[in-house]
Design an enzyme around this catalytic site. Sequence first.
Site, PDB file in Angstrom:
ATOM      1  N   GLU A 235      -9.617  -4.604  -6.211  1.00  0.00           N
ATOM      2  CA  GLU A 235      -9.280  -3.349  -5.535  1.00  0.00           C
ATOM      3  C   GLU A 235      -8.986  -2.229  -6.520  1.00  0.00           C
ATOM      4  OE1 GLU A 235      -5.455  -2.764  -3.724  1.00  0.00           O
ATOM      5  OE2 GLU A 235      -4.747  -4.703  -4.450  1.00  0.00           O
TER       6      GLU A 235
ATOM      7  N   SER B   5       0.824  -1.205   0.000  1.00  0.00           N
ATOM      8  CA  SER B   5       0.000   0.000   0.000  1.00  0.00           C
ATOM      9  C   SER B   5       0.862   1.261   0.000  1.00  0.00           C
ATOM     10  CB  SER B   5      -0.954  -0.047   1.190  1.00  0.00           C
ATOM     11  OG  SER B   5      -1.999   0.885   1.042  1.00  0.00           O
TER      12      SER B   5
ATOM     13  N   HIS C  79      -7.652  -5.465  -1.203  1.00  0.00           N
ATOM     14  CA  HIS C  79      -6.419  -4.740  -0.937  1.00  0.00           C
ATOM     15  C   HIS C  79      -5.536  -5.492   0.073  1.00  0.00           C
ATOM     16  CE1 HIS C  79      -3.840  -1.275  -0.685  1.00  0.00           C
ATOM     17  NE2 HIS C  79      -4.082  -1.086   0.601  1.00  0.00           N
TER      18      HIS C  79
END
Length: 328
Positions: free
Chosen positions: A261, A167, A291
């Site tokens: 995602e 991320s 995610h």
Amino acid sequence: MTRSTRTSVPGVPTVPSVRSRLAATACEIGLRPLNNAVPMNAPGVWFARKLIATIMATAGPPSRGTAVTQVRSGMVRGEWVRAPGVDFGPRAIYYVHGSGYVLCSTRTHRGLAAQLSKKTGLPVFLTDYRLAPEHRFPAAADDVEAGYRWLLDRGFAAHDLAIACDSAGGHLALDLLIENERHNRPQPAAVTMFSPLLDLTLGLAAEQERRHRDPVISARAASRLPHAYTRGLPVDAPRLRLRVPPGMALPPMLIQAGGAEMLSADARHLYEMVRDAGGNCELEIWPGQVHVFQALPLLVPEADRALDRAAEFLCTALISHTTTKKVS
């Protein structure tokens, strides 16, 4: 010329498992409305941090017997995570966790680091960089860079280090690579990114959401997280809108993202950018996955398989560097 991205890769499933479909549906029903509604004030941030910690501890806890060694050295904070039977040696993995710059910590990602340690047989240094809104840009980036320098100062050769991240950690890791180049600092042997965030405005994610709704959070709600880190700065400021210059020395990279995602758009864009700059990059889009699904092995079976592939990629790159060095 822009190269086409590969979303179908040998060894990556072409359809999601039943459990993955159920998990995505559960997120769509319960988690997405909650994430979208949580305000970005002090109580909201506190609640969001508790929520993500609970999810990570429930769906991906560290295995029994995992060794954790806290590190506090100057501005470097973090912990060594070693799966049972893994000792310290000349090689290691440097893990940069995600969080939208706001939410996560070594505590939330200890289970994922432990899984990576188990699958690679290597110790993992999990950095605990400062979070927004308490600490704004460039605090997190400076801490990640300091952690890498600390590993080099401790005697690790750059070619004996690999980076893994997820991320917002993907943005921080790419920034580190660019800063390494700028300061003539040696690059690590390889980088693996899980669901990397590249566009801190979430513009790419918003475009993807118009085609497919993310089960976990909306692009508009998610954009409030990095904004807490970058507030007051132009979106194209250096070290925020990252660009890989042509010919930059880059380690081989593996990018994995979930097909469900919105950050799959960032993954594709980063893949194109690295390849267009002449770098060696592989992209895997895992159908139906949410995610950073790699952190949820008790929830989705694909997590374990994806981590196996990531571990193999990292170990192959580390071994290749050692072999090349001996031959030369």
